[in-house]
Each structure stands twice: as C-alpha cells, then as structure tokens.
Motif scaffolding. Sequence first.
Motif, PDB file in Angstrom:
ATOM      1  N   ALA A   1      54.115  87.031  38.684  1.00 32.23           N
ATOM      2  CA  ALA A   1      53.621  86.852  37.325  1.00 32.23           C
ATOM      3  C   ALA A   1      52.175  87.292  37.191  1.00 32.23           C
ATOM      4  O   ALA A   1      51.719  87.663  36.104  1.00 32.23           O
ATOM      5  N   LEU A   2      51.434  87.272  38.299  1.00 26.36           N
ATOM      6  CA  LEU A   2      50.025  87.655  38.251  1.00 26.36           C
ATOM      7  C   LEU A   2      49.841  89.163  38.260  1.00 26.36           C
ATOM      8  O   LEU A   2      48.963  89.691  37.566  1.00 26.36           O
ATOM      9  N   PHE A   3      50.643  89.874  39.054  1.00 26.93           N
ATOM     10  CA  PHE A   3      50.413  91.302  39.253  1.00 26.93           C
ATOM     11  C   PHE A   3      51.689  92.121  39.118  1.00 26.93           C
ATOM     12  O   PHE A   3      52.497  92.169  40.047  1.00 26.93           O
ATOM     13  N   PRO A   4      51.873  92.802  37.980  1.00 27.20           N
ATOM     14  CA  PRO A   4      52.963  93.772  37.902  1.00 27.20           C
ATOM     15  C   PRO A   4      52.717  94.932  38.855  1.00 27.20           C
ATOM     16  O   PRO A   4      51.583  95.175  39.283  1.00 27.20           O
ATOM     17  N   ARG A   5      53.780  95.647  39.206  1.00 27.91           N
ATOM     18  CA  ARG A   5      53.666  96.719  40.200  1.00 27.91           C
ATOM     19  C   ARG A   5      52.687  97.809  39.777  1.00 27.91           C
ATOM     20  O   ARG A   5      52.014  98.399  40.637  1.00 27.91           O
TER      21      ARG A   5
END
Length: 408
Positions: free
Chosen positions: A299-303
């Motif tokens: 949830a913090l870092f999309p690819r």
Amino acid sequence: MCAASSRSEVPGIAIRGSSAPRFQEAIDRFGRLFGGGRGGGALTVYHRGQRVVDVWTGWADAAQTVPWQENTAALSYSTSKGVTSTVLHLLAERGLVDYAAPVAEYWPEFGVKGKANITVAEAMSHRAGLSRIGVFARSVEELADHELIEDRLAAAAPDRFRGIPAYHAISYGTLIAGIARAVTGKSMGELYRTELAEPLGEIGLRLGDPGPDAPITVARTHGSELPFGIPQAGTVIKYAARTPVPGAGFLRSIYTEGLDRLSVGPEPAILRGELPGANGVFTARSLAAVYNAIATESALFPRARVRAMARLQSVLPDRNLLLPMGWRLGYHSFPVVGAPQAFGHVGFVGSGGWADPASGLAVGFVHNWAPEARLLPRDQFVLIGLLSAIVRGAGKDAGEPVALPKAG
C-alpha cells in the motif's frame, strides 16, 4: 509467525526466534558472527511478504550481562540513510516532492550561493557538493541541533564535487530532512513515526535515544567506543583529512571537533537529537519491514514508484568512498549472486537494510559491534555473506513453522 528451523549448528550460541528450514545456512552464518561472546544482533528476512526469518542472539551490553531480546534495537549508523530516503519517497508518492525539481522549489532558503539548480535527485544521490559536515557543525554537540545544521546547509556554498557523487556521510540525512520539513513542517524523527512506524505497525524505528519509556531498548556498544577504534581519533582524522591521500575525502565528510566524544560514555553524543543519516536506532524486524514494503507490492509503494526509487543515478566512482557505489535515489547498489538488481543501505561495521524487488526478498540486520583499531573493518562486508546465503535459501522449497531452540 514465520516458518522456522528446529536446529542450530553453531556450538555454544543461543539463537532465539524462528526461521524457515531453507534458511539454515543463513542462520548458521548469523550465529558464527557472534562466536566468542562477540556482542549481539538480530536478523529478519521477508520473502514475498511473509516473514521467514526472525532471530536474535548474543549480548546487548559490553559486560555480557544483558542478553539480546526480541525488542532490542541497535544504533545502526548509515543504515539510517536508507530509512530516511524511504520517508522522502513516501512524500514523493503523495505528490509533495518531485525528484527532478530543484530543492529550492520546496526550501527557498537553500537556493543561494550556487545551489539554486541542485535537484532533489542530486541531493538523494550524494551530488549536492555538501559532504563536509565540519563546515556546518563546529562540534559534535552542535550535531544534535538538527534545525541549526539544516539552516547552515541551506546557507552554504557547494564544494568542487557539486554534481559528482561524493558520499555525504553525515550531512546527507540532514539535507533530506530539510527537504521533508519544508514540505510537511515536521522533523524527520516525527516522520519516521507517522510515515513508517505507524503504518507498518512497527515500534523499532527511531532517531537517537528513544528514551526510558520506549517499548524498545538500545544495545550498548560492544568493542571499542573510539571512532574506528583509533586512540586520539579526533586528532588523527583531523590531520589525515587535510592530506591529499586516498580516503581523505571520506575523512573530511565525517570530521568535526570532538569526534573522539561521538560514541563515548553512558549518553554518547551520537544519540542526542536527530542525525537522520547516522543515528537511526532500529530493530532488525522493523528495518526489514521497511524494505519489505519496497520489495513487494504494498500500500505504501506501487511498483512504478519502486522502479523510480531504484533507478541508477550515476556510474561514476564515489569521490569520497573511492568505490563504484551505484547510487540510486537514497540507496546504493547491493547486488549478490542471484539478485543483481538489489539495493539498500549498509551502515558502519555491517548493519543494513536490503531489498530485491525481483525476488520479493527484504532483509534487516542490526548488531552492536564496534571495531578495534581498524579504519576499514572487514566486518563492513559481513552482510554480503548473509545475503548470499539468504538468496540461496529463498530458492529452496518452503518449510513448516517451527521455533528455533533456545540454545544451540
């Protein structure tokens, strides 16, 4: 809890916690690091979002009277830079920071004396030309005043390495914290809590002394309290930094008056205040959780954000470290066999955090060693051996959960 092995092959070493059987080689390597009562430490590994290793061993004090516990944290030095950088990436994901924008766009006071065009990306890859901490902090006591150092960084002129990678050993974290404060109004210590610790549900992410009421305890140094184990280190480093010898650039990046006092005594100066590039106090579990958020879809870092974070910024050798660090945005390249694109940040004497988004591996390793009279201790590279064993273990079949025995 994670999958775990039921044996330890390190005679006389009590390794507590849990680990999947396929990581036995890594557990054995970990245990051997603390043979002969050599301090203590902890190792946590995530694989594809699952915590598969979570172990600790050894002593949390020099007298070997306080065992390392589940919530023992350690001063992790430059490991802090990776965590501090992760905070700024969270702000970038929220649209508050653009890597290509000048720092002065967010922090107007910074745009003086030739710094108006220094970008966030340059600051995050050690190319701002502001590595000499002694220019901004006239004593180790001043280092504790992070707002003072931020102000002096903003007012300073860059040196001849502007635009060229030159490791900002101590000033890096304060520079990144200044950007973060400019867009949020919060200190980096507060952002550790609101942006990482609370969303991840982790208690072991602090800057400086967490205080007596904190749910974690800080391990005391095991070994020499002198910087690099060198008697009269302040004087030695002061004069060595003035010479044109290889490595002098690194010495200039760490030297300030009173360096001898930095890690000495029951309340060492390095634990006072906030040094976001040097005085992070972490548990291995919390550090690994940070890198797990990077290594796996979270949830913090999309690819797409992770790809931007991991993009190589320069292939030039670092002028202060004299090594090809492969700087990313706040991390350095940290490849091992089987994980050629992995990255993270190692700290003094080998603590570190590491992520390999390709395999979904994430690692946190902390300890309380200090070197005995070695300017470049071999312990700085112990994490490479651990990572190699972890990568090999990740390629094996998964095992069922079993706790490690309390003694091996």
